[in-house]
Write a protein that holds these residues in place. Structure first.
Motif, PDB file in Angstrom:
ATOM      1  N   ASP A  37       0.661  -5.534   9.944  1.00 59.26           N
ATOM      2  CA  ASP A  37       0.628  -4.122   9.210  1.00 59.26           C
ATOM      3  C   ASP A  37       0.530  -4.639   7.678  1.00 59.26           C
ATOM      4  O   ASP A  37       1.268  -5.075   7.198  1.00 59.26           O
ATOM      5  CB  ASP A  37       1.905  -3.679   9.364  1.00 59.26           C
ATOM      6  N   ALA A  42       3.253   1.413   5.843  1.00 57.42           N
ATOM      7  CA  ALA A  42       4.020   0.519   7.025  1.00 57.42           C
ATOM      8  C   ALA A  42       3.899   1.757   8.151  1.00 57.42           C
ATOM      9  O   ALA A  42       5.099   1.587   8.857  1.00 57.42           O
ATOM     10  CB  ALA A  42       5.464   0.204   6.609  1.00 57.42           C
ATOM     11  N   SER A  45       4.304  -0.387  11.487  1.00 56.93           N
ATOM     12  CA  SER A  45       5.513  -0.727  11.818  1.00 56.93           C
ATOM     13  C   SER A  45       6.464   0.223  12.176  1.00 56.93           C
ATOM     14  O   SER A  45       7.062   0.114  13.229  1.00 56.93           O
ATOM     15  CB  SER A  45       6.096  -1.517  10.607  1.00 56.93           C
ATOM     16  N   SER A  55       9.225  -8.650   5.015  1.00 56.43           N
ATOM     17  CA  SER A  55       7.835  -8.201   5.399  1.00 56.43           C
ATOM     18  C   SER A  55       6.722  -9.050   5.008  1.00 56.43           C
ATOM     19  O   SER A  55       6.687 -10.128   4.558  1.00 56.43           O
ATOM     20  CB  SER A  55       7.605  -6.659   4.880  1.00 56.43           C
ATOM     21  N   PRO A  85       5.385  -7.146  10.087  1.00 57.07           N
ATOM     22  CA  PRO A  85       5.695  -5.933   9.713  1.00 57.07           C
ATOM     23  C   PRO A  85       5.283  -5.844   8.057  1.00 57.07           C
ATOM     24  O   PRO A  85       5.505  -6.728   7.452  1.00 57.07           O
ATOM     25  CB  PRO A  85       7.131  -5.522   9.821  1.00 57.07           C
TER      26      PRO A  85
END
Ligand SMILES: Nc1ncnc2c1ncn2[C@@H]1O[C@H](COP(=O)(O)OP(=O)(O)OP(=O)(O)O)[C@@H](O)[C@H]1O
Ligand SMILES: [Mg+2]
Length: 358
Positions: A37, A42, A45, A55, A85
């Motif tokens: 991602d 996001a 995610s 992340s 993520p």
């Protein structure tokens, strides 16, 4: 590993929807798939129920307090389906890296480390052509550009393709691209008109699979699921599964083509060499080697004969040509007694002669 960047600077055209559902479909096909991602929003995610403090930002940043490798942030979503993520910190990266040398290749450097662990990697890009999207293009073998059948803009896609060209020129990295028609409403004539325009403009670059408008896709996202766990019999499931098959069969066709080419090269090489068996009858010897101008007169392991019931034998693959050789029996050099063809060498001893025909 095949890496796809799902990109289009146009907002809401289906990048995240495609990234998450295509990743899930590839995983269902048994392909180990990583979804990165790369959007500070996001959405991928959150749409998979993942909200993490650590992340992709912490892999790309140089000043993060939690600096780590890509493998350290990976979350498993389903069998064969992993997610790297994002979170809002990623929005600061552009400014943080401004002026840094190699800032366009930071993602590429991270992805290199996990290349062996996955068949596919999908990168969900933000809706702009900034540093993050350039990093994704730099890392990818190919772009998937989702376009909406209702709001398609040739200029938008052309601008993105120009960026691919710039990455090729400036970073010496060539990525291909394919266009995916999304949100197709087969009840509207307008949709077919747009589809024809897309095909006219991009020809074979357009995926055969079309993703139809399907409310289940939206509903799945609202409960943090992919379309496959939410409703595997939906139109959305069928479309994304079909897209995964189209991608996999193309990969398989490429692999098959490469293996056919390799086979041809091996066959051609095999034709160029002939097996020659050297034999020496000396049951009592402890070691026998065959040396000649085909192995630099070196009695190494490759030149050692094997004792088969008292007969020493060695098969060598030699290219057509004429050679001189001798045997080395327990350290003593001598000509081949079974071969009458021989000539005197500069030391006044006999070298055996061998002719390998085509
Ligand atoms: N085929 C489809 N059928 C129904 N809804 C869809 C379809 N594709 C996308 N959508 C919906 O359209 C909206 C935008 O999709 P998505 O978030 O995937 O776009 P995006 O390109 O990632 O957006 P952004 O540019 O903000 O990142 C979402 O609400 C999604 O559920
Ligand atoms: Mg998105």
């Amino acid at each position: 590993m095949e890496i796809f960047a799902i990109a289009n600077q146009k907002g809401g055209c289906g990048k995240t929807t495609t990234a998450t559902n295509l990743a899930a479909a590839l995983a269902i096909n048994g392909k180990k798939t990583l979804l990165i991602d790369l959007d500070p929003q996001a959405h991928a995610s959150l749409g998979l129920g993942v909200d993490k403090e650590i992340s992709i930002y912490d892999c790309l940043s140089k000043i993060s307090n939690h600096k780590c490798a890509l493998k350290d942030i990976i979350v498993n979503i389903a069998p064969n389906f992993d997610l790297a993520p994002s979170n809002i910190m990623l929005s600061t990266l552009d400014q943080e890296l401004s002026g840094e040398i190699g800032r366009e290749s930071r993602l590429f450097d991270c992805v290199k480390d996990i290349a062996d662990g996955y068949d596919f990697c999908l990168i969900d890009c933000p809706p702009n052509l900034g540093l993050l999207t350039v990093n994704a293009i730099r890392s990818a073998n190919s772009l998937i550009i989702p376009v909406e059948a209702s709001r398609f803009s040739v200029d938008g896609v052309k601008r993105l393709v120009e960026i691919v060209g710039l990455v090729r020129e400036r970073l010496n990295h060539s990525a291909d691209f394919r266009v995916l028609v999304n949100n197709f409403d087969s009840r509207l004539r307008h949709s077919f008109r747009i589809l024809n325009k897309i095909k006219e403009t991009f020809g074979a670059k357009v995926f055969n699979t079309i993703v139809h408008i399907n409310v289940k896709i939206k509903e799945a996202q609202s409960v943090a699921q992919t379309i496959f766990t939410f409703d595997k019999y939906s139109r959305g499931s069928k479309d994304y599964f079909s897209l995964s098959r189209e991608i996999i069969s193309k990969e398989e066709a490429i692999v098959e083509k490469i293996s056919q080419q390799m086979k041809k090269i091996v066959q051609k090489k095999a034709k160029e060499i002939s097996p020659v068996t050297f034999e020496f009858s000396a049951g009592s010897a402890a070691s026998v080697f065959v040396v000649g101008d085909f192995n630099n007169w070196t009695p190494g392991d490759d030149a050692r004969l094997d004792n088969v019931d008292g007969i020493w034998k060695k098969r060598l693959n030699l290219k057509p040509g004429s050679y001189k050789y001798r045997f080395v029996i327990d350290g003593k050099w001598q000509k081949d007694p079974a071969n009458p063809a021989a000539e005197i060498n500069p030391f006044g001893e006999l070298d055996s002669l061998l002719l390998v025909k085509d």
